[in-house]
Design a protein around this motif. Structure first.
Motif, short mmCIF file in Angstrom:
data_model
loop_
_atom_site.label_atom_id
_atom_site.label_comp_id
_atom_site.label_asym_id
_atom_site.label_seq_id
_atom_site.Cartn_x
_atom_site.Cartn_y
_atom_site.Cartn_z
N THR A 50 16.12 25.59 -0.05
CA THR A 50 14.70 25.16 -0.47
C THR A 50 14.02 26.22 0.31
O THR A 50 14.34 26.58 1.82
CB THR A 50 14.24 23.94 0.12
OG1 THR A 50 14.29 23.69 1.60
CG2 THR A 50 14.98 22.65 -0.82
N PHE A 90 10.60 26.03 1.37
CA PHE A 90 9.85 25.24 2.53
C PHE A 90 10.57 24.93 3.75
O PHE A 90 10.07 25.27 4.65
CB PHE A 90 9.53 23.96 1.75
CG PHE A 90 8.39 23.07 2.54
CD1 PHE A 90 7.21 23.62 3.02
CD2 PHE A 90 8.96 22.01 3.34
CE1 PHE A 90 6.55 22.67 3.91
CE2 PHE A 90 8.23 21.09 4.19
CZ PHE A 90 7.17 21.66 4.53
N THR A 128 10.60 24.68 -4.69
CA THR A 128 9.08 24.95 -4.05
C THR A 128 7.93 24.58 -4.94
O THR A 128 7.10 24.25 -4.28
CB THR A 128 9.32 26.70 -4.10
OG1 THR A 128 10.18 27.25 -3.19
CG2 THR A 128 7.92 27.16 -3.74
N ARG A 182 5.01 22.05 -3.46
CA ARG A 182 4.00 23.06 -3.27
C ARG A 182 2.63 22.44 -2.43
O ARG A 182 2.23 23.28 -1.36
CB ARG A 182 3.31 23.38 -4.56
CG ARG A 182 2.57 22.57 -5.29
CD ARG A 182 2.21 22.89 -6.66
NE ARG A 182 1.72 21.97 -7.26
CZ ARG A 182 2.36 21.07 -8.08
NH1 ARG A 182 3.69 21.03 -7.98
NH2 ARG A 182 1.63 20.06 -8.62
N GLU A 240 3.16 20.66 0.46
CA GLU A 240 3.66 20.59 1.67
C GLU A 240 3.27 21.91 2.42
O GLU A 240 3.05 21.92 3.57
CB GLU A 240 4.99 20.15 1.90
CG GLU A 240 5.27 18.82 1.58
CD GLU A 240 4.59 17.67 2.38
OE1 GLU A 240 4.57 18.08 3.49
OE2 GLU A 240 4.02 16.77 1.60
N PHE A 241 3.20 22.92 1.46
CA PHE A 241 2.91 24.23 2.22
C PHE A 241 1.46 24.16 2.61
O PHE A 241 1.44 24.79 3.72
CB PHE A 241 3.06 25.25 1.06
CG PHE A 241 4.62 25.84 0.74
CD1 PHE A 241 5.07 27.00 1.40
CD2 PHE A 241 5.27 25.14 -0.31
CE1 PHE A 241 6.57 27.23 0.93
CE2 PHE A 241 6.61 25.41 -0.46
CZ PHE A 241 7.17 26.50 0.00
#
Length: 165
Positions: free
Chosen positions: A71, A73, A106, A110, A112-113
């Motif tokens: 991942t 992230f 991802t 998204r 969480e970014f």
């Protein structure tokens, strides 16, 4: 058009791209933003970072992802330095073995970014990765409206004399 003129045109476009990248990073301080940088020569991005550091006061942390990541992230989360950097530039996506799965994951996380990374995230990609992002991570990719392109006529054409952000 002669090769010399073509090379000069590419160098001028790269200068414009460099200034555009510096401004995008500067304007995104303190908040998440996705900035895609597209080039046929991903590893020349390290030279871009060096030049950015000359024309901008924003410190950029560099991360090269491992080809075996699962991942994006988590890889970024584990690599981010404390205190959080003003900007983060990620290299190596073109070498990721399971890139389709990484991009799909991802897209799923998204948000969480945005929650975890209050700084501009610059992904250095090639056209193949861009097309996969559009197809497999459309919601994530939508955070970047228009990738910044570097053409690099040759590795020697990176003079960038007199550029200021």
């Amino acid at each position: 058009m002669t090769i010399e003129h073509e090379s000069e045109d590419l160098a001028m476009k790269d200068n414009t791209s460099l200034v555009r990248l510096a401004r995008a990073i500067s304007l995104s301080q303190g908040q998440f933003s996705l900035i895609l940088v597209c080039s046929k020569s991903p590893m020349l991005g390290l030279q871009v970072v060096e030049k950015l550091q000359e024309i901008s006061s924003v410190r950029i942390q560099k991360v090269v992802v491992n080809s075996s990541i699962k991942t994006l992230f988590t890889s970024i989360l584990n690599a981010v330095e404390e205190p959080l950097p003003p900007a983060l530039m990620v290299f190596g996506l073109e070498s990721v073995t399971a890139i389709e799965q990484v991009l799909s994951a991802t897209n799923l996380v998204r948000d969480e970014f945005r929650k975890q990374f209050p700084f501009p995230l610059v992904l250095w990609i090639n056209d193949d990765i861009l097309q996969k992002l559009i197809r497999l991570a459309p919601d994530f990719k939508a955070w970047d409206l228009n990738p910044i392109r570097f053409e690099f006529a040759s590795s020697n054409s990176l003079g960038w004399a007199g550029i200021t952000a």
